[in-house]
Scaffold this motif. Sequence first.
Motif, PDB file in Angstrom:
ATOM      1  N   LEU A  59      14.579 -15.949  43.720  1.00 56.30           N
ATOM      2  CA  LEU A  59      13.899 -17.238  43.850  1.00 56.30           C
ATOM      3  C   LEU A  59      13.655 -17.834  42.469  1.00 56.30           C
ATOM      4  N   LEU A  72      18.427 -21.053  46.609  1.00 56.09           N
ATOM      5  CA  LEU A  72      17.437 -20.104  46.098  1.00 56.09           C
ATOM      6  C   LEU A  72      16.592 -20.768  45.005  1.00 56.09           C
ATOM      7  N   GLN A 110       2.551 -20.589  49.236  1.00 56.99           N
ATOM      8  CA  GLN A 110       2.076 -21.380  50.371  1.00 56.99           C
ATOM      9  C   GLN A 110       3.201 -21.644  51.378  1.00 56.99           C
ATOM     10  N   LEU A 111       4.428 -21.768  50.873  1.00 57.69           N
ATOM     11  CA  LEU A 111       5.568 -21.996  51.767  1.00 57.69           C
ATOM     12  C   LEU A 111       6.104 -20.691  52.346  1.00 57.69           C
ATOM     13  N   LEU A 152       7.745 -18.590  50.569  1.00 54.34           N
ATOM     14  CA  LEU A 152       8.968 -18.245  49.832  1.00 54.34           C
ATOM     15  C   LEU A 152       8.760 -17.010  48.972  1.00 54.34           C
ATOM     16  N   GLN A 187       7.854 -13.493  48.507  1.00 53.04           N
ATOM     17  CA  GLN A 187       7.787 -12.358  49.425  1.00 53.04           C
ATOM     18  C   GLN A 187       7.852 -11.032  48.673  1.00 53.04           C
ATOM     19  N   ILE A 214      10.975  -9.231  46.102  1.00 55.28           N
ATOM     20  CA  ILE A 214      11.975 -10.151  45.559  1.00 55.28           C
ATOM     21  C   ILE A 214      11.769 -10.315  44.049  1.00 55.28           C
ATOM     22  N   PRO A 250       6.204 -21.207  56.633  1.00 50.69           N
ATOM     23  CA  PRO A 250       7.483 -21.861  56.918  1.00 50.69           C
ATOM     24  C   PRO A 250       8.727 -21.035  56.555  1.00 50.69           C
ATOM     25  N   HIS A 251       8.688 -20.317  55.429  1.00 50.23           N
ATOM     26  CA  HIS A 251       9.892 -19.590  55.028  1.00 50.23           C
ATOM     27  C   HIS A 251       9.764 -18.082  55.188  1.00 50.23           C
TER      28      HIS A 251
END
Lengths: 484, 200
Positions: free
Chosen positions: A42, A69, A127-128, A130, A132, A135, A260-261
């Motif tokens: 990311l 990404l 917040q999204l 993304l 995690q 990663i 979301p993600h």
Amino acid sequence: MTTAADTADAKPRPKTLAEKVWDAHLVKRGEDGAPDLLYIDLHLVHEVTSPQAFDGLRAEGRPVRRPDLTIATEDHNTPTIDIDKPIADLTSRTQIETLRRNAKEFGVRLHSLGDVEQGIVHIVGPQLGLTQPGITVVCGDSHTSTHGAFGAMAFGIGTSEVEHVLATQTLPLQPFKTMAITVEGTLKPGVTAKDVILAVIAKIGTNGGQGYVLEYRGSAIRALSMEGRMTICNMSIEAGARAGMVAPDETTFAYLKGRPHAPKGEDWDAAVAYWRTLPTDDDAVFDAEVFLDADELEPFVTWGTNPGQGTTLAGTVPDPDEMTDPQQRESARRALEYMDLKPGTPLKEIKVDAVFMGSCTNSRVEDLRRFAEIVKGRRKAEGVRVMVVPGSARVRLEAEAEGLDKIFTDFGAEWRFAGCSMCLGMNPDQLAPGERCASTSNRNFEGRQGKGGRTHLVSPVVAAATAIRGTLSSPSDIDAEVLA
Amino acid sequence: MEPFTTHTGVAVPLKRSAVDTDQIIPAVFLKRVTKTGFDDALFAHLRQQPDFVLNDPAFAGGSVLFAGPDFGTGSSREHAVWALRDYGFRAVFSPRFGDIFRGNSGKQGLLTGVITEEQVETCWAAIEAEPGIAATVDLTNTTLTISGISIPFEIDAYTRWRLLEGLDDIGLTLRDEARITAFEAGREAWRPTTLPVGDR
């Protein structure tokens, strides 16, 4: 982070969290002193450290290898008032417009000013969903270490590296050493994650973490919310470490689920199963270990011009003459001169002109709630300017849905739009020369919040108590007032 | 990137420790979208003090900087390197550097050499005795010479090699593109992606 000898063993060597994430991203192991080549999952982008990187791609005719990404937001330069009007500062406007052009040309997702997902990169990624566990995350910003709270390997990079990641989705990196920072016990009421990290930095120094990935462990860390863990990991760089991590656990999974993600359905189960393998193995060995007793921690505040120059709020301004290390003594002397402070002054007698509640360290909705709990139904001290700046447009909406904005404005604070704001004063939110500020941000460097401005780093609850009394204060001082 | 082998230039003593990148270039100067033209921004706040070292005519055209420990800590801004480079600095010596700053320097041809605190003080003393003297930096032999004194300095072998050869990192990495593609083929499908945009 493993050596050739390790890989030859039949039984895998026990590993730390950091080593597991590192090894899972090895594209190529470096030989003869060359760095390892690591894959980046990311890449977060903002307007300040990216224009020259995109220029570099253009000059070489290179595309962004993995726009899927990569995500960009506008944060450092953005105004926090009148966001519907053109940005008044011409150079700021040019930088923002350059990011918009680059995002469009290279197919990068961008959340612009006015967009509901706009905000500080380090607030937006988590917040999204993304950000995690397990990663690798990079961004042209040293506070990228924030994302390590999820058990990700996350660190700040320079613009040449931004270009490198845009072009190749990899980064050549020399392996880090690992340091365990174990905080056992229970934090007292009014003592927060911010106080933990300020105490860690004061203990190991602003270079104590250099060359290390820090792993925060122990019962006090486990008891923290994701927001608190992010505050701690965020300031790892202030101890000289490029990255800080916390092992993922149920708190992490609960935070992520439904975002979301975040993975969904069977993917969620597969992801969680993998994430559960990430925590440091019981018999893994760290290169260095540091211990802190959570029960003994008190609200903390900085008195100097680097984040390691801090002490408990109940204390006094230290005397440089009593310091044994000559570098520390000289640095403290210079700091006190800049801060206009005299040795021996009780910290709670220091008057402030401004209180800044915001930044990637402390601008999530939980931070705003804790500030609100203390200021609710009160008025700020006469003559103190109080700014509350949410970390993202989404945080602003959440706070408003809970009525926090009303609490802030009734208190006499300014309720602003999202961005980095007075943490570094790239937009008009700056201190005037000589002004003193209690700030929930991360750096008390000379001139950081505006030329000649003086910064005391504090937690949101200390910021709130200080805004009420006009002098550096802890929440317990407010309770004492009520009792009296 | 131009190769760096040896350089001789005016030595400048920066008698401060913990010079963070906010001091090297304050945030208000980070708004430019180019990689050049940052020379005026270098130490902008400090330069407003008349007695700051760069305001001393003896050090005009300085290109080798000697700083106290923890030079370049804090913010990742590569602008700090660009500002030093645009001003004319080719090498900085300090007992300790901020990690990100040191990495950024190596990618922009600015040499960061590690010497001990005692050696920095030796250099400061040599410069004070003879303001405006030159220092010679020899990267091939990792040696620094000032006022007849020869001091070995440390730099990691990989950065040294890249500086000597003037190599560009992206070009080097792209030699391994097949490995990158193979790695990508093995990534789990549930790993996060930013596109398409997720549902709220």
